[in-house]
Design an enzyme around this catalytic site. Structure first.
Site, short mmCIF file in Angstrom:
data_model
loop_
_atom_site.label_atom_id
_atom_site.label_comp_id
_atom_site.label_asym_id
_atom_site.label_seq_id
_atom_site.Cartn_x
_atom_site.Cartn_y
_atom_site.Cartn_z
N ARG A 216 0.84 -0.97 -0.24
CA ARG A 216 0.03 -0.27 -0.05
C ARG A 216 0.85 1.01 -0.04
NH1 ARG A 216 -3.90 -0.92 4.29
NH2 ARG A 216 -3.88 -2.67 2.97
N ASN B 15 -3.07 8.03 5.37
CA ASN B 15 -1.63 7.89 5.61
C ASN B 15 -1.44 7.06 7.23
OD1 ASN B 15 -1.47 7.34 3.04
ND2 ASN B 15 0.20 9.40 2.74
N HIS C 161 0.51 4.32 -2.54
CA HIS C 161 -0.17 6.11 -2.09
C HIS C 161 1.17 6.91 -2.19
CE1 HIS C 161 -3.49 4.81 1.07
NE2 HIS C 161 -3.59 3.56 0.11
#
Length: 329
Positions: A62, A95, A66
Site C-alpha cells: 500500500r 496514510n 499511496h
C-alpha cells in the site's frame, strides 16, 4: 510550405523525446554495476520480515500505491515533517495507519552500507512492493529502476488519494489522470487480496449507508451473508473502529485471484471494490479475472504495477538519492 512542415515535425519529435525521456531512463538492472547486490539485499530482508509477520505485506504494498498517486513515484510519502505546521504526506489521514516504515529504514541502512548514496528510496519501495507480493505466493516481475527521490511532501496533496468509499466514476478519473487505464484500475485493485483493513472503513456500509442511521440502512450491493459476518466483527459504535478485518477472508496472506471471485459475489470489502461492478468496462475485467487461472492474473498484475511505477518519476539529474528515506539530504 515544406520547410514549415519540417519545422513542425522537428518540434513534435522534440516534444515526444522530452515526454518519453523520463520513462526511457527507467530500465531493468539499473543497479547491476553500481550496486549489484541491491535487489538481493531487499528480497532477503522482505522474506525475513514476512516470515516474522505475515501480515506486513499488505501495508508495504500500500505504501507504493499511496506514494505513486501523490507527486508520482518519488518516495515523498516517506518524508517526516520537520515543522509541526507543515505536515507531510505521512501525516495525512489516508496514510496514518500505514506501517512498515521502520523496515524500510532498516533496508535502506543496509543498502547505504553496501552502496552509499546509490539506491533511491523510490526504487526501494517499488522493489519492496514486488518482493512482498512474491513472498506471499504471488508473481515475480522485473522492476524497471532508476527513479530518484523527491524533496517535497505536503499532507494536503494526499487527501486526493483513491478512497475506499469512491464510486467508479471517481476511480476511473483518478486513474486516468495518472495515465492508467480502466484495466489497470481493476488489476491494481486485486492487491486487496492481501492485507487487513480497519472496521471504520466499512461501518457506513454496514449501519448508515444513506444517512438514515437505522438498523436497515445498509449498502444494498453487499451480499447479505457477508454483511452479517462483517457486522459480527464490526459494531456500529467506535468500540471496534480500529479492529482489523481481512480484506480477502481466509486468503489475506496469499496473493491470488480470489479477490475477484469475491467481488463478483458482492463480497468486496470496500465500496470501491463493489464499484468495479458498476461500469460495463471494469465489470467485464472483474468477471474475466475471476474465471482465469492465477498465472494470467499474475502476469497482468505485474504489468499494471510497472505501469503505475512509471507515474511521475524523477530521473537523471532531477531529485536526489536520499541517504535516509525519512529526510532530504
Amino acid at each position: 510550405m515544406d520547410r514549415l512542415f519540417a519545422f513542425f515535425c522537428s518540434v513534435i519529435l522534440c516534444l515526444l523525446l522530452v515526454v518519453g525521456s523520463a520513462e526511457a531512463q527507467l530500465h531493468v538492472g539499473f543497479y547491476s554495476k553500481s550496486c549489484p547486490h541491491a535487489e538481493f539485499i531487499i528480497s532477503e530482508e522482505i522474506n525475513k520480515a514476512i516470515r516474522k509477520s505475515s501480515s506486513i505485506g499488505g501495508p508495504l504494498l500500500r505504501i507504493f500505491f499511496h506514494d505513486c498517486f501523490v507527486r508520482g513515484c518519488d518516495a515523498s510519502l516517506l518524508l517526516n515533517a520537520t515543522n509541526p505546521k507543515k505536515p507531510t504526506e505521512k501525516n495525512a489521514p489516508p496514510n496514518q495507519f500505514l506501517r512498515g516504515f521502520t523496515l524500510i529504514d532498516k533496508i535502506k541502512a543496509r543498502l547505504e552500507k553496501a552502496c552509499p548514496s546509490t539506491v533511491s528510496c523510490a526504487d526501494l519501495i517499488a522493489l519492496i512492493a514486488r518482493d512482498v507480493v512474491h513472498a506471499d505466493n504471488g508473481p515475480f516481475w522485473e522492476v524497471p529502476t532508476g527513479r530518484r527521490d523527491g524533496v517535497l511532501s505536503n499532507a494536503s496533496e494526499a487527501l486526493g488519494l483513491p478512497a475506499f468509499s469512491a464510486n467508479i466514476s471517481t476511480l476511473k478519473t483518478q486513474f486516468r489522470n495518472k495515465g492508467l487505464s480502466a484495466e489497470d484500475l481493476v488489476l491494481l485493485s486485486g492487491a486487496h487480496t492481501i492485507g487487513n483493513a480497519h472496521c471504520f472503513t466499512i461501518t457506513k456500509r454496514l449501519y448508515n449507508f444513506s444517512g438514515r442511521g437505522d438498523n436497515k440502512d445498509v449498502d444494498p450491493k453487499l451480499d447479505r451473508n457477508y454483511l452479517l459476518k462483517l457486522r459480527a466483527k464490526c459494531s456500529a459504535g467506535s468500540k471496534d473502529a480500529l479492529k482489523l478485518i481481512e480484506m480477502d477472508p481466509g486468503s489475506f496472506t496469499t496473493f491470488d485471484n480470489s479477490y475477484f471471485k469475491l467481488v463478483v459475489k458482492n463480497r468486496g470489502l470496500f465500496q470501491s471494490d463493489s464499484a468495479l461492478l458498476d461500469d460495463p468496462e471494469t465489470r467485464a475485467y472483474v468477471i474475466r479475472l475471476a474465471k482465469l487461472e492465477n498465472s494470467v492474473f499474475f502476469k497482468e498484475f505485474g504489468q499494471a504495477m510497472v505501469n503505475m511505477g512509471n507515474v511521475g518519476v524523477l530521473t537523471g539529474k532531477l531529485g536526489q538519492v536520499r541517504k535516509n528515506c525519512a529526510r532530504v539530504n
